[in-house]
Design an enzyme around this catalytic site. Structure first.
Site, PDB file in Angstrom:
ATOM      1  CB  THR A 173     -46.059  83.606 -54.818  1.00  0.00           C
ATOM      2  OG1 THR A 173     -45.028  83.280 -53.881  1.00  0.00           O
ATOM      3  CG2 THR A 173     -46.685  84.927 -54.434  1.00  0.00           C
ATOM      4  CB  CYS A 174     -44.556  78.397 -54.036  1.00  0.00           C
ATOM      5  SG  CYS A 174     -43.097  79.344 -53.545  1.00  0.00           S
ATOM      6  CG  PHE A 175     -48.423  76.065 -53.622  1.00  0.00           C
ATOM      7  CD1 PHE A 175     -47.862  74.866 -54.023  1.00  0.00           C
ATOM      8  CD2 PHE A 175     -48.020  76.617 -52.411  1.00  0.00           C
ATOM      9  CE1 PHE A 175     -46.931  74.221 -53.229  1.00  0.00           C
ATOM     10  CE2 PHE A 175     -47.089  75.978 -51.610  1.00  0.00           C
ATOM     11  CZ  PHE A 175     -46.537  74.782 -52.017  1.00  0.00           C
TER      12      PHE A 175
END
EC number: 2.3.2.26
Length: 748
Positions: free
Chosen positions: A715-717
């Protein structure tokens, strides 16, 4: 041969079926009850208990018991919360019904009956709400196969289409026709559309005794899966809400016009009554067609400007493969253009000397006023100046208690601490928050804090996922503190560039901006009431209405009367005072009992987002700032997707987009939430998705892994890792399982 009549003096064997209960009272703020029903034949020693159903206000048991009932025996059916019964005597009581001998004879062999739950005694302080559905059958009449009954039909679908059952202040049942906007005492047998009553507002009713409400089991024999019915209702609500959250939604066509397309893809407009067609969009005034195109900003994605052989400008929509002469930017920003035009006319009337020599430039809305994306960019710059350069706003919660733990931690912080960089951690998970964990935290938290089960909010309508403040939220003594918390969370989402998954009515956003509410705002929230009030204003109501300046409000099953003005109950509504009545009614409808709650929420929101920073936005724009885009544009998604270790011709990529196009709106939102942490799209579209260090496109990454594994999200990327599945069917199955059955963060 024995005489059957001789058995009348002894006990009679009856089969009692406890089918389900509905709308039970919720006494715990953070938890739902575990209901079970207890059946007691008073004084005989016969006692039975149903199974316990976990975490619900609408338990379904469908269990039966054979009882021996004497001539003077009575039966008590009580509902209890299994979580509370061990704490003290009488704890966990949720309501009961007591069937005396005459009621037993009356209910016997009449099918399923819906009975209102009551208190154990008239002096009890327990809050009771809801109904229970039971049937009593003579034992010798029971066949080998029981009929399957869908509980939800007993409550929701036992009336023809377009009808609703309500109760007056005296408790009498009335039936509301939503098509003709009329009411009647008799139970309807035909759909509302087949009744041809003159359109008029709802009437007041006289007090009469409440008749017993019964539901015959024979009418409910057609069973349907309640989970599927619930999913259909939820999906319809979701679609209705998403249809409202477009970035630029053109206004409806004038009455009598239809938009059509030629075989060559040219868009034209047909007036159906006269048969006259035109290339010009009737929504756009012709005197606006000469506005400087450069001042309107860039074209929407997928559009292109071209010229005909004669030099006339037209516009190509590559998304839908159509052409038109009307500038799509005018349709999208029409209300802003017209507002600006009216403002300029007013200014010109007040000024002797014209300050604007060029009329064309005057008609143009300044870009910072018109372009929402540009205004949002300015807002972000102003907010970034408030963010401290050092320190973090650290919050650690468990998924199971996300609402309660988030509430305790956020409310302990000072407002300026909420401006620090947000760092969220889920207890027991190793994920590092570079934005994705915070997005998921807000997604999960907004689902909890906006859930009507907690009593803070309620749905504004049954067919759309828009919320309004619950005027009866005071059942929780700490409700104002929770509204303060909700306001802070909404402010934190805006401040840190995230979104809340859920939305309120447009008048709510209007109030949040400090603007006044009008009758027109009622149309989206309660169209039936809006039509009724408009009818009152536009028609002579002499001898037609028996309204007074007093309205009724249903508070958890209790009918409460509210006077719109002092002694309003004795003031009839007539031609002279009907405008005052409508004005007071609208004000009461939007502010009834929620002034303190709204002020607490507004206080929390403005602690994080100062109100003066929002003065250039209207209510629709504020909704998009808080909630993002709800409608997912698959074409925009495809164009702004990065491929890693695969190409557009790879099977994985083609199958992925095939699955996305097959998904409904709700599953697309779940897929987006699975990969990015949020189900919402930024205002600028998919090109503006944020990652760990700024903008980062949605990424499909084909990995070398076992094809029995599920897809994995970062989710961070904004990246989804997909194994090289052998077929589309397997990819679809694995993708569906991943987005609906998995959760949690880890560090690789």
């Amino acid at each position: 041969m024995s005489n059957p009549g001789g058995r009348r003096n002894g006990p009679v064997k009856l089969r009692l079926t406890v089918l389900c209960a509905k709308n039970l009272v919720k006494k715990d703020f953070f938890r739902l009850p575990d209901p079970f029903a207890k059946v007691v034949v008073d004084g005989s020693g016969q006692c039975h208990s149903t199974d316990t159903v976990k975490n619900t206000l609408d338990p379904k048991w469908n269990q039966h018991y054979d009882l021996y009932i004497g001539k003077s025996d009575s039966v008590t059916i009580s509902v209890w919360n299994h979580k509370k019964i061990h704490k003290k005597q009488g704890a966990g009581f949720l309501g009961c019904v007591r069937l005396l001998s005459n009621a037993i004879n009356r209910l016997k062999d009449t099918g399923y009956q819906r009975l209102d739950l009551c208190k154990l005694g008239p002096n009890d302080n327990d809050t009771v709400r809801g109904q229970i559905v039971v049937s009593l059958q003579s034992r010798d009449r029971i066949g080998t196969g029981g009929q399957v009954v869908d509980c939800s039909r007993l409550f929701d679908n036992d009336l023809p289409d377009g009808w609703e059952e309500r109760r007056t202040a005296s408790g009498r049942i009335q039936y509301l026709n939503h098509i003709t906007r009329t009411t009647q005492w008799e139970r309807p047998t035909r759909p509302a559309s087949e009744y041809s009553s003159p359109g008029r507002p709802l009437s007041c009713f006289v007090d009469e005794n409440t008749p017993i409400s019964g539901t015959n089991g024979a009418t409910c024999g057609q069973s349907s899966d309640p989970r599927l019915a619930e999913r259909r209702v939820r999906s319809q609500r979701h679609r209705n809400y998403m249809s409202r959250t477009h970035l630029h939604t053109p206004p409806d066509l004038p009455e009598g016009y239809e938009q059509r397309t030629t075989q060559q893809g040219q868009v034209y407009f047909l007036h159906t009554q006269t048969g006259v067609s035109t290339w010009h969009d009737p929504r756009v005034p012709r005197d606006l067609s000469n506005i400087n195109c450069e001042e309107l900003g860039p074209l929407p994605p997928g559009w292109e400007i071209r010229n005909t052989a004669t030099g006339r400008v037209y516009f190509v929509d590559h998304n839908n493969r159509t052409t038109q002469f009307t500038d799509p930017r005018l349709s999208a920003n029409l209300h802003l253009v017209l507002n600006r035009q009216n403002q300029l006319k007013d200014q010109q009337q007040q000024q002797v000397v014209s300050l604007c020599p060029d009329d064309t430039e005057c008609l143009t809305v300044p870009r910072y006023k018109r372009d929402l994306v540009q205004k949002l960019k300015i807002l972000r710059q102003e907010l970034s100046q408030q963010q401290p350069q050092a320190g973090h706003c650290r919050i650690e919660v468990s998924r199971e208690e996300i609402f309660e733990e988030s509430y305790r931690q956020v409310m302990k912080m000072r407002p300026k601490d909420l401006w620090k960089r947000l760092m969220i951690k889920f207890r027991g998970e190793e994920g590092l928050d570079y934005g994705g964990v915070a997005r998921e935290w807000l997604y999960l938290l907004s689902h909890e804090m906006l859930n009507p089960y907690y009593g803070l909010f309620q749905y504004s309508r049954d067919d759309i996922y828009t919320l309004q403040i619950n005027p009866d939220s005071a059942v929780n003594p700490e409700h104002l503190s929770y509204f303060h918390f909700v306001g802070r969370i909404m402010g934190m989402a805006v401040f840190h560039g995230h979104y809340i998954d859920g939305g309120f009515t447009l008048p709510f956003y209007k109030q949040l901006l400090g603007k006044s509410i009008t009758l027109d705002d009622m149309e989206l929230v309660d169209p039936d009431l809006h039509n009724s009030l408009v009818w009152i204003l536009e028609n002579d109501i002499t001898g037609v209405l028996d309204h007074t300046f007093c309205v009724e409000h249903n508070a958890y099953g209790e009918i409460i009367q509210h006077e719109l003005k002092p002694n309003g109950k004795s003031i009839p509504v007539n031609e002279e005072n009907k405008k005052e009545y409508v004005r007071l009614y609208v004000n009461w409808r939007f502010l009834r009992g929620i002034e303190a709650q709204f002020l607490a929420l507004q206080k929390g929101f403005n602690e994080v987002i100062p109100q003066h920073l929002l003065k250039t936005f209207d209510e629709k724009e504020l909704e998009l700032i808080i909630c993002g885009l709800g409608k997912i544009d698959v074409n925009d998604w495809k164009v702004n997707t990065r491929l890693k270790h695969c190409t557009p011709d790879s099977n994985i990529v083609k199958w992925f987009w095939k699955a996305v196009e097959f998904f409904d709106e709700e599953r697309r939102a779940r897929l987006l939430q699975f990969v990015t942490g949020s189900s919402r799209v930024p205002l600028q579209g998919f090109k503006a998705l944020q990652g760990a260090a700024g903008p980062r496109l949605f990424t499909i990454h084909q990995i070398d892994a076992c094809t029995n594994n599920l897809p994995k999200a970062h989710t961070c990327f904004n990246r989804i890792d997909i194994p090289p599945y052998e077929s589309y069917e397997k990819l679809y199955e694995k993708l569906l399982t991943a987005i609906e059955e998995t959760c949690g963060f880890a560090v690789e």
